[in-house]
Scaffold this motif. Structure first.
Motif, PDB file in Angstrom:
ATOM      1  N   UNK A 106      35.124 -38.329  78.457  1.00  0.00           N
ATOM      2  CA  UNK A 106      36.013 -39.011  79.403  1.00  0.00           C
ATOM      3  C   UNK A 106      36.455 -40.351  78.828  1.00  0.00           C
ATOM      4  N   UNK A 107      35.529 -41.060  78.214  1.00  0.00           N
ATOM      5  CA  UNK A 107      35.872 -42.345  77.613  1.00  0.00           C
ATOM      6  C   UNK A 107      36.820 -42.168  76.439  1.00  0.00           C
ATOM      7  N   UNK A 108      36.559 -41.137  75.627  1.00  0.00           N
ATOM      8  CA  UNK A 108      37.436 -40.891  74.491  1.00  0.00           C
ATOM      9  C   UNK A 108      38.840 -40.521  74.970  1.00  0.00           C
ATOM     10  N   UNK A 109      38.894 -39.698  76.026  1.00  0.00           N
ATOM     11  CA  UNK A 109      40.191 -39.297  76.557  1.00  0.00           C
ATOM     12  C   UNK A 109      40.949 -40.502  77.105  1.00  0.00           C
ATOM     13  N   UNK A 110      40.236 -41.372  77.821  1.00  0.00           N
ATOM     14  CA  UNK A 110      40.877 -42.566  78.376  1.00  0.00           C
ATOM     15  C   UNK A 110      41.410 -43.466  77.270  1.00  0.00           C
ATOM     16  N   UNK A 111      40.616 -43.602  76.200  1.00  0.00           N
ATOM     17  CA  UNK A 111      41.054 -44.427  75.076  1.00  0.00           C
ATOM     18  C   UNK A 111      42.290 -43.829  74.407  1.00  0.00           C
ATOM     19  N   UNK A 130      39.406 -50.325  80.283  1.00  0.00           N
ATOM     20  CA  UNK A 130      37.944 -50.469  80.302  1.00  0.00           C
ATOM     21  C   UNK A 130      37.353 -49.351  81.162  1.00  0.00           C
ATOM     22  N   UNK A 131      37.403 -48.095  80.682  1.00  0.00           N
ATOM     23  CA  UNK A 131      36.991 -46.949  81.507  1.00  0.00           C
ATOM     24  C   UNK A 131      35.518 -46.935  81.857  1.00  0.00           C
ATOM     25  N   UNK A 132      34.699 -47.597  81.057  1.00  0.00           N
ATOM     26  CA  UNK A 132      33.266 -47.573  81.332  1.00  0.00           C
ATOM     27  C   UNK A 132      32.866 -48.372  82.555  1.00  0.00           C
ATOM     28  N   UNK A 133      33.756 -49.220  83.033  1.00  0.00           N
ATOM     29  CA  UNK A 133      33.411 -50.085  84.158  1.00  0.00           C
ATOM     30  C   UNK A 133      34.000 -49.624  85.479  1.00  0.00           C
ATOM     31  N   UNK A 134      34.661 -48.464  85.497  1.00  0.00           N
ATOM     32  CA  UNK A 134      35.290 -47.998  86.735  1.00  0.00           C
ATOM     33  C   UNK A 134      34.677 -46.679  87.185  1.00  0.00           C
TER      34      UNK A 134
END
Length: 452
Positions: A106-111, A130-134
């Motif tokens: 998910x983080x890789x996709x968001x990036x 900053x996907x890790x904080x949401x």
């Protein structure tokens, strides 16, 4: 029918002690199962209730004197609890590892989406920056917004509001890409190593079983997960070996603790100085940090202590069972005979049914008891072979009744070796006045024995 014989006695008290040991082991296994299950939130109240009901069922079997069934069922229940917890841990570890990998994707996709938006000159939503904080919902909304910005428009720029409204209506019912859709388009093999996924799953299993041991390896797991160098394969292999070794040690330690707790429970049911001393040692060990070797040594010591106490009690119970049984069958048993048996190695009981005859009991009850018919007569007196055989035959019948009595109470009297009636001459004991036979036994001084 048989004459002199060697027998092995198993009393009701012994069997009950064995069954109580099985229940103690089951309770210890349940407590370990419950402790690990609650810590990892993989057992619920209903699971615990069902397990407790099965333990109660073992107590019911004991109360109903179903000793054989209890001794069969309790070990099966212990094995079930151990296998059940392993299965639960494996499932939980697999889910945790899967969720962790899903989070990484998910983080890789968001990036990736954030980079695409940036390259097109669009403003990147904060959740993608900053996907890790949401939260999951916030990230989903940001992905939807990002896809909307990247979607090519086939409508000319000069279209009217009415045309946009019609276009929107025409688009109703069409599938809109979601975060799950986006993740599905990401080729796992390009970013994920199956061996790493297996490593993380095994690490989660170790963490569920023993968090403290797992914590020592957590940094290495994170480093291997983020490593993209050519050393990654070697690092995975090395860490996999260490995780496996820690898992074996953790399992051995858990098994040893279950065994020691079972020993502790059994010793608490026995009030002797030896058991009190052993319990103090166990308590000191359990209250501190202990190695598997230390636990194993304590188990060996506790087992030896428990067996010594059990054997001492069993010896006394076996003597009592034989003497009490023969007393009921018409043989004269008086106070002090059990002590005389211990001190002299044998006692002689006079038969109240057949004057001039009795039975000699000897040997260590924990190895084998010798029983034989004896006759009271002076060595010079002529032998009455017919009377001797009749006395042996009568005792043979009494012995069968004694076997049945012990069996009815839950015990057992097993013949290890026996000679036929009349095979050997009845042992002669020098005639002693009848009022002195019992007194001699009680004083611990056996009558003089002469073979004719």
């Amino acid at each position: 029918m048989s004459g002199p014989k060697v027998v092995r006695v198993i009393t009701r008290e012994e069997i009950i002690a064995i069954c109580q040991g099985h229940i103690a082991a089951l309770v210890a296994a349940f407590e370990q199962w419950q402790r690990v299950g609650k810590r990892n939130e993989i057992v619920d109240a209903e699971d615990i209730r069902l397990a407790q009901s099965r333990i109660s069922a073992m107590g019911d079997l004991l109360a109903m004197d179903k000793f054989a069934e209890l001794q069969k069922q309790a070990p099966l229940e212990i094995a079930f609890l151990k296998a059940d917890m392993e299965t639960r841990i494996e499932r939980a570890a697999e889910k945790t590892a899967r969720d962790r990998n899903e989070g990484k994707r998910r983080l890789r996709a968001a990036n990736s989406l954030a980079m695409a938006l940036s390259e097109k000159g669009f403003a990147v939503p904060p959740a993608l920056s900053n996907p890790g904080s949401c939260s999951q919902d916030e990230l989903q909304a940001a992905v939807t917004q990002g896809f909307a910005l990247l979607a090519p428009s086939s409508l000319p720029s000069e279209i009217t509001d009415r045309q946009r409204e019609l276009a929107a209506k025409l688009g109703e019912g069409e599938a809109h890409p979601t975060l799950a859709d986006w993740l599905a388009t990401q080729h796992p093999s390009a970013v994920e190593d199956p061996r790493l996924a297996d490593l993380e799953r095994r690490y989660e299993e170790l963490r569920a079983l023993d968090p403290e041991r797992a914590s020592k390896l957590s940094d290495r797991v994170e480093k291997v997960s983020s490593d993209r160098s050519s050393r990654r394969s070697l690092l995975i292999d090395s860490l996999a070996l260490d995780i496996a070794a820690e898992r074996r040690t953790a399992t051995d330690e858990a098994d040893a603790l279950v065994k020691l707790r079972a020993m502790e429970a059994q010793l608490k049911n026995i009030q002797t100085p030896a058991s009190a001393s052993q319990l103090a040692k166990i308590n000191n060990l359990l209250n501190g940090s202990s190695t598997v070797a230390e636990l194993s040594n304590m188990i060996a010591t506790a087992t030896a202590t428990l067996q010594t106490i059990i054997q001492e009690r069993a010896e006394q119970d076996r003597r009592s069972a034989i003497l009490a049984g023969l007393s009921e069958l018409g043989y004269e048993v008086i106070e002090g005979m059990q002590t005389a048996w211990v001190e002299n190695g044998r006692v002689v009981l006079k038969s109240n049914k057949r004057p001039g005859y009795g039975v000699e009991i000897g040997g260590n009850p924990n190895s084998g008891i010798q029983l034989r018919t004896v006759g009271f007569a002076a060595s010079a007196d002529p032998r009455d072979a017919i009377a001797d055989i009749s006395a042996e035959t009568e005792f043979c019948g009494d012995f069968s009744v004694l076997q049945a009595k012990l069996a009815a109470s839950g015990g057992e009297l097993v013949v290890v070796k026996a000679l036929g009636v009349g095979t050997t001459a009845v042992k002669r004991i020098s005639a002693v006045p009848e009022n002195e036979i019992s007194d001699t036994n009680a004083r611990g001084t056996a009558p003089t024995v002469r073979r004719s």
